[in-house]
Design a protein around this motif. Structure first.
Motif, short mmCIF file in Angstrom:
data_model
loop_
_atom_site.label_atom_id
_atom_site.label_comp_id
_atom_site.label_asym_id
_atom_site.label_seq_id
_atom_site.Cartn_x
_atom_site.Cartn_y
_atom_site.Cartn_z
N THR A 53 -4.81 -5.19 -4.60
CA THR A 53 -5.96 -6.10 -4.49
C THR A 53 -5.70 -7.46 -5.12
OG1 THR A 53 -6.89 -5.38 -6.59
CG2 THR A 53 -7.56 -4.15 -4.61
N TYR A 72 -4.28 -1.79 -7.98
CA TYR A 72 -4.35 -0.98 -6.75
C TYR A 72 -5.69 -0.26 -6.64
CZ TYR A 72 0.49 -1.61 -5.36
OH TYR A 72 1.67 -2.14 -4.91
N THR A 73 -6.22 -0.22 -5.42
CA THR A 73 -7.42 0.56 -5.14
C THR A 73 -7.06 2.03 -5.11
OG1 THR A 73 -7.07 0.51 -2.76
CG2 THR A 73 -8.41 -1.27 -3.69
N SER A 113 -4.10 0.41 -2.14
CA SER A 113 -3.64 -0.89 -1.66
C SER A 113 -3.80 -1.91 -2.78
CB SER A 113 -4.43 -1.33 -0.42
OG SER A 113 -5.78 -1.57 -0.75
N GLU A 129 0.83 -1.20 0.00
CA GLU A 129 0.00 0.00 0.00
C GLU A 129 0.87 1.25 0.00
OE1 GLU A 129 -1.25 0.72 4.58
OE2 GLU A 129 -2.03 -1.13 3.69
#
Length: 127
Positions: A76, A80-81, A74, A51
């Motif tokens: 997944t 990434y989110t 972060s 993250e």
């Protein structure tokens, strides 16, 4: 016409004197593996496994605190989110620590950073 050079000189001094500067006394801050460093005209907090956090340029108030909108990213498994977050911070009066706080999914994250680059590299495996 004699006033023009004086006016131009005064204008230059005013512009140079008003140049904004980064309110943080150090360019890079860290604690263990975590590092806050300049990134594309703003800052990126890295070193937490899988993250990172992006935050805009920091401007502290007279109490040496700040509150900015940033984004939490972060891994997944597929990418990434990108979650919008609010980051608060405090610069210690003696410039020895910078504290950053933000919450993601009701979990508060607090980092107390010192001037300088991270001295450790943590092993992270994001699959």
């Amino acid at each position: 016409m004699k006033k023009l050079p004086f006016f131009l000189c005064s204008l230059c001094i005013l512009i140079l004197g008003c140049k904004s500067k980064d309110p943080l006394p150090a360019e890079v801050w860290s604690s263990d593996c975590v590092e806050l460093a300049p990134f594309e005209g703003a800052y990126r907090l890295t070193g937490v496994c899988c993250e990172y956090v992006l935050l805009p340029a920091i401007e502290t108030n007279k109490k040496r605190t700040f509150k900015v909108k940033g984004s939490y990213h972060s891994f997944t498994g597929a990418g990434y989110t990108d979650i919008p977050i609010e980051i608060t911070g405090n610069l210690a009066p003696n410039d020895t620590t910078l504290t950053l706080k933000y919450a993601v999914n009701s979990q508060e994250n607090v980092f107390v950073l010192n001037p300088g680059s991270a001295e450790m590299k943590c092993q992270c495996f994001c699959y």
